[in-house]
Write a protein that holds these residues in place. Structure first.
Motif, PDB file in Angstrom:
ATOM      1  N   GLY A  30       0.871  -1.105  -0.005  1.00  0.00           N
ATOM      2  CA  GLY A  30      -0.163   0.020  -0.072  1.00  0.00           C
ATOM      3  C   GLY A  30       1.026   1.200   0.074  1.00  0.00           C
ATOM      4  N   VAL A  31       0.276   2.294  -0.789  1.00  0.00           N
ATOM      5  CA  VAL A  31       1.062   3.743  -0.818  1.00  0.00           C
ATOM      6  C   VAL A  31       0.007   4.758  -0.480  1.00  0.00           C
ATOM      7  N   SER A  32       0.212   5.585   0.487  1.00  0.00           N
ATOM      8  CA  SER A  32      -0.178   6.972   0.509  1.00  0.00           C
ATOM      9  C   SER A  32       0.402   7.975   0.513  1.00  0.00           C
ATOM     10  N   GLU A  33       0.021   9.102   0.408  1.00  0.00           N
ATOM     11  CA  GLU A  33       0.793  10.496   0.512  1.00  0.00           C
ATOM     12  C   GLU A  33       1.850  10.251   1.719  1.00  0.00           C
ATOM     13  N   GLY A  34       3.055  10.269   1.623  1.00  0.00           N
ATOM     14  CA  GLY A  34       3.996  10.463   2.577  1.00  0.00           C
ATOM     15  C   GLY A  34       4.477   9.039   3.555  1.00  0.00           C
ATOM     16  N   VAL A  35       3.462   7.894   2.990  1.00  0.00           N
ATOM     17  CA  VAL A  35       3.814   6.638   3.863  1.00  0.00           C
ATOM     18  C   VAL A  35       3.553   5.532   2.890  1.00  0.00           C
ATOM     19  N   PHE A  36       4.233   4.566   3.046  1.00  0.00           N
ATOM     20  CA  PHE A  36       4.018   3.225   2.287  1.00  0.00           C
ATOM     21  C   PHE A  36       4.103   2.014   3.264  1.00  0.00           C
ATOM     22  N   THR A  37       3.270   0.931   2.959  1.00  0.00           N
ATOM     23  CA  THR A  37       3.405  -0.080   3.722  1.00  0.00           C
ATOM     24  C   THR A  37       3.888  -1.652   3.099  1.00  0.00           C
ATOM     25  N   ILE A  38       4.826  -2.246   3.723  1.00  0.00           N
ATOM     26  CA  ILE A  38       5.274  -3.233   3.024  1.00  0.00           C
ATOM     27  C   ILE A  38       5.060  -4.501   4.258  1.00  0.00           C
ATOM     28  N   GLN A  39       4.728  -5.626   3.557  1.00  0.00           N
ATOM     29  CA  GLN A  39       4.716  -7.000   4.031  1.00  0.00           C
ATOM     30  C   GLN A  39       6.139  -7.428   4.114  1.00  0.00           C
ATOM     31  N   LEU A  40       6.721  -7.527   5.307  1.00  0.00           N
ATOM     32  CA  LEU A  40       8.016  -7.745   5.615  1.00  0.00           C
ATOM     33  C   LEU A  40       8.179  -9.373   5.455  1.00  0.00           C
ATOM     34  N   GLU A  41       9.158  -9.956   4.742  1.00  0.00           N
ATOM     35  CA  GLU A  41       9.441 -11.237   4.735  1.00  0.00           C
ATOM     36  C   GLU A  41      10.281 -12.028   6.110  1.00  0.00           C
ATOM     37  N   SER A  42      10.003 -13.126   6.385  1.00  0.00           N
ATOM     38  CA  SER A  42      10.594 -13.539   7.740  1.00  0.00           C
ATOM     39  C   SER A  42      12.172 -13.851   7.347  1.00  0.00           C
ATOM     40  N   SER A  43      13.032 -13.570   8.216  1.00  0.00           N
ATOM     41  CA  SER A  43      14.346 -13.634   8.090  1.00  0.00           C
ATOM     42  C   SER A  43      14.963 -13.998   9.597  1.00  0.00           C
ATOM     43  N   ASN A  44      16.485 -13.965   9.727  1.00  0.00           N
ATOM     44  CA  ASN A  44      16.791 -14.527  11.038  1.00  0.00           C
ATOM     45  C   ASN A  44      16.726 -13.201  11.962  1.00  0.00           C
ATOM     46  N   TYR A  45      16.670 -12.146  11.577  1.00  0.00           N
ATOM     47  CA  TYR A  45      16.096 -10.857  12.350  1.00  0.00           C
ATOM     48  C   TYR A  45      14.570 -10.766  12.658  1.00  0.00           C
ATOM     49  N   ILE A  46      13.848 -11.135  11.951  1.00  0.00           N
ATOM     50  CA  ILE A  46      12.390 -10.941  12.038  1.00  0.00           C
ATOM     51  C   ILE A  46      11.798 -12.278  11.929  1.00  0.00           C
TER      52      ILE A  46
END
Length: 66
Positions: A30-46
């Motif tokens: 998702g994208v709006s003015e000034g902000v966007f949203t991402i679905q993070l992939e799982s990793s060693n850190y997350i």
């Protein structure tokens, strides 16, 4: 066209996001003015996938992956 419009053209694509103190890898959902949203992939850190909102002003680099 501003940066938000450019990001919106890549909805659903995998991206790497670089901010001053972190690196994020995920899909733009998702994208709006000034902000966007991402679905993070799982990793060693997350250990589990999660959604994160990112302020465009805090982004150093966005790399759209093939």
């Amino acid at each position: 066209m501003n940066f938000s419009d450019a990001l919106a053209s890549f909805l659903g694509r995998s991206v790497e996001i670089v901010q001053p103190n972190q690196f994020l890898l995920g899909n733009i959902i998702g994208v709006s003015e000034g902000v966007f949203t991402i679905q993070l992939e799982s990793s060693n850190y997350i250990p589990s996938a999660q959604q994160v909102s990112v302020f465009i002003d805090s982004v150093t680099l966005v790399r759209v992956l093939p």
